[in-house]
Design a protein around this motif. Structure first.
Motif, PDB file in Angstrom:
ATOM      1  N   UNK A 260       9.958 -13.538  24.566  1.00 60.59           N
ATOM      2  CA  UNK A 260       8.882 -12.714  24.529  1.00 60.59           C
ATOM      3  C   UNK A 260       9.071 -11.780  23.405  1.00 60.59           C
ATOM      4  N   UNK A 261      10.229 -11.225  23.110  1.00 60.18           N
ATOM      5  CA  UNK A 261      10.565 -10.379  21.746  1.00 60.18           C
ATOM      6  C   UNK A 261       9.974 -11.054  20.581  1.00 60.18           C
ATOM      7  N   UNK A 262      10.372 -12.327  20.492  1.00 55.63           N
ATOM      8  CA  UNK A 262      10.200 -12.973  19.213  1.00 55.63           C
ATOM      9  C   UNK A 262       8.806 -13.288  19.026  1.00 55.63           C
ATOM     10  N   UNK A 263       8.167 -13.939  20.143  1.00 57.82           N
ATOM     11  CA  UNK A 263       6.624 -14.038  20.078  1.00 57.82           C
ATOM     12  C   UNK A 263       5.902 -13.069  19.939  1.00 57.82           C
ATOM     13  N   UNK A 264       6.160 -11.757  20.427  1.00 56.52           N
ATOM     14  CA  UNK A 264       5.356 -10.562  20.089  1.00 56.52           C
ATOM     15  C   UNK A 264       5.657 -10.153  18.693  1.00 56.52           C
ATOM     16  N   UNK A 265       6.781 -10.143  18.128  1.00 57.85           N
ATOM     17  CA  UNK A 265       7.148  -9.858  16.839  1.00 57.85           C
ATOM     18  C   UNK A 265       6.149 -10.606  15.637  1.00 57.85           C
ATOM     19  N   UNK A 266       6.094 -11.990  16.026  1.00 58.57           N
ATOM     20  CA  UNK A 266       5.464 -12.833  14.928  1.00 58.57           C
ATOM     21  C   UNK A 266       3.858 -13.008  15.372  1.00 58.57           C
ATOM     22  N   UNK A 267       3.463 -12.207  16.487  1.00 58.62           N
ATOM     23  CA  UNK A 267       1.821 -12.544  16.921  1.00 58.62           C
ATOM     24  C   UNK A 267       1.749 -13.798  17.491  1.00 58.62           C
ATOM     25  N   UNK A 268       2.489 -14.484  18.344  1.00 60.66           N
ATOM     26  CA  UNK A 268       2.073 -15.919  18.765  1.00 60.66           C
ATOM     27  C   UNK A 268       1.681 -15.643  20.254  1.00 60.66           C
ATOM     28  N   UNK A 269       0.214 -15.608  20.323  1.00 65.04           N
ATOM     29  CA  UNK A 269      -0.501 -15.594  21.460  1.00 65.04           C
ATOM     30  C   UNK A 269      -0.044 -16.736  22.447  1.00 65.04           C
ATOM     31  N   UNK A 270       0.056 -17.897  21.897  1.00 68.13           N
ATOM     32  CA  UNK A 270       0.371 -19.201  22.603  1.00 68.13           C
ATOM     33  C   UNK A 270       1.458 -18.879  23.435  1.00 68.13           C
ATOM     34  N   UNK A 271       2.676 -18.316  23.011  1.00 69.84           N
ATOM     35  CA  UNK A 271       3.843 -18.096  23.698  1.00 69.84           C
ATOM     36  C   UNK A 271       3.952 -16.915  24.297  1.00 69.84           C
ATOM     37  N   UNK A 272       3.027 -15.978  23.969  1.00 69.62           N
ATOM     38  CA  UNK A 272       3.015 -14.671  24.713  1.00 69.62           C
ATOM     39  C   UNK A 272       2.473 -14.968  26.119  1.00 69.62           C
ATOM     40  N   UNK A 273       1.391 -15.593  26.163  1.00 71.23           N
ATOM     41  CA  UNK A 273       0.657 -15.787  27.329  1.00 71.23           C
ATOM     42  C   UNK A 273       1.480 -17.087  28.131  1.00 71.23           C
ATOM     43  N   UNK A 274       2.038 -18.057  27.762  1.00 71.70           N
ATOM     44  CA  UNK A 274       2.834 -18.897  28.463  1.00 71.70           C
ATOM     45  C   UNK A 274       3.986 -18.616  28.975  1.00 71.70           C
ATOM     46  N   UNK A 275       4.762 -17.721  28.280  1.00 73.73           N
ATOM     47  CA  UNK A 275       6.028 -17.096  28.720  1.00 73.73           C
ATOM     48  C   UNK A 275       5.865 -15.765  29.417  1.00 73.73           C
ATOM     49  N   UNK A 276       4.769 -15.261  29.279  1.00 71.74           N
ATOM     50  CA  UNK A 276       4.316 -13.943  30.033  1.00 71.74           C
ATOM     51  C   UNK A 276       4.153 -14.491  31.342  1.00 71.74           C
ATOM     52  N   UNK A 277       3.722 -15.863  31.684  1.00 73.67           N
ATOM     53  CA  UNK A 277       3.283 -16.483  33.037  1.00 73.67           C
ATOM     54  C   UNK A 277       4.386 -16.944  33.593  1.00 73.67           C
ATOM     55  N   UNK A 278       5.398 -17.554  32.743  1.00 77.37           N
ATOM     56  CA  UNK A 278       6.648 -17.967  33.345  1.00 77.37           C
ATOM     57  C   UNK A 278       7.569 -16.718  33.781  1.00 77.37           C
TER      58      UNK A 278
END
Length: 188
Positions: A67-85
């Motif tokens: 989540x820290x990496x996804x947020x830093x680079x603006x990866x909506x895909x991974x924020x949503x998927x890993x937020x849910x996980x």
């Protein structure tokens, strides 16, 4: 998306497994799964890397790094998927994830907060990192193996997320997230 992924009707082997897992879990195949299906060996290698790092750091630390990496680079895909996980795994609750989406990571444990900061720095300024960055992980109680695995988790998220961004893969709605939470993670 300009690339043309394999169709569900012709999918075989690992691609068929990738598609079946999405359909079983959510009733459709995510665009990011379809994009990665063009190189199933690379997708499988990515999954194997994740399976190699999680045992030493645990799922909560893995998700914090992700989540820290996804947020830093603006990866909506991974924020949503890993937020849910992270929600489903009990790593964090909805209020904590909403706070994270707004830049407040205090609902994560102190050690996970260190991991989030480390993953953000790795994702935005890796060339300037030094032993001081790693020392923060050590001070939070992580072993050498765990420090390497946290670094690999954040680095792997950069690889996957940046690939999706570079390929202009559409962001799908992720079932199971409250609308306000999904909106906050999308804007994060």
């Amino acid at each position: 998306m300009i690339i043309t992924p394999p169709s569900a009707e012709t999918a075989k082997g690992h691609v068929a497994d990738m598609y079946a897992e999405d359909i079983e879990d959510d009733g459709f195949v995510f665009a990011h799964t379809q994009a990665m299906a063009l190189n199933p060996d690379a997708h499988l290698a990515f999954e194997q890397l994740v399976r190699a790092v999680v045992p030493s750091i645990g799922l909560s630390v893995y998700e914090a790094a992700t989540l820290g990496a996804a947020q830093a680079i603006g990866s909506t895909h991974c924020l949503l998927a890993h937020g849910r996980k992270a929600l489903r795994a009990g790593v964090i609750d909805e209020d904590g994830l909403l706070a994270f989406a707004h830049g407040d990571d205090r609902r994560f444990s102190e050690a996970e907060q260190v991991v989030i900061r480390y993953a953000r720095r790795l994702s935005t300024d890796a060339a300037e990192m030094s032993d001081a960055d790693t020392q923060q992980l050590r001070d939070a109680g992580f072993s050498d193996r765990q420090i390497v695995d946290i670094t690999l988790a954040a680095g792997a998220r950069n690889l996957f997320s940046r690939s999706l961004l570079a390929l202009a893969v559409p962001v799908d709605e992720v079932p199971g997230l409250a609308p306000a939470l999904a909106e906050a993670l999308t804007a994060s």
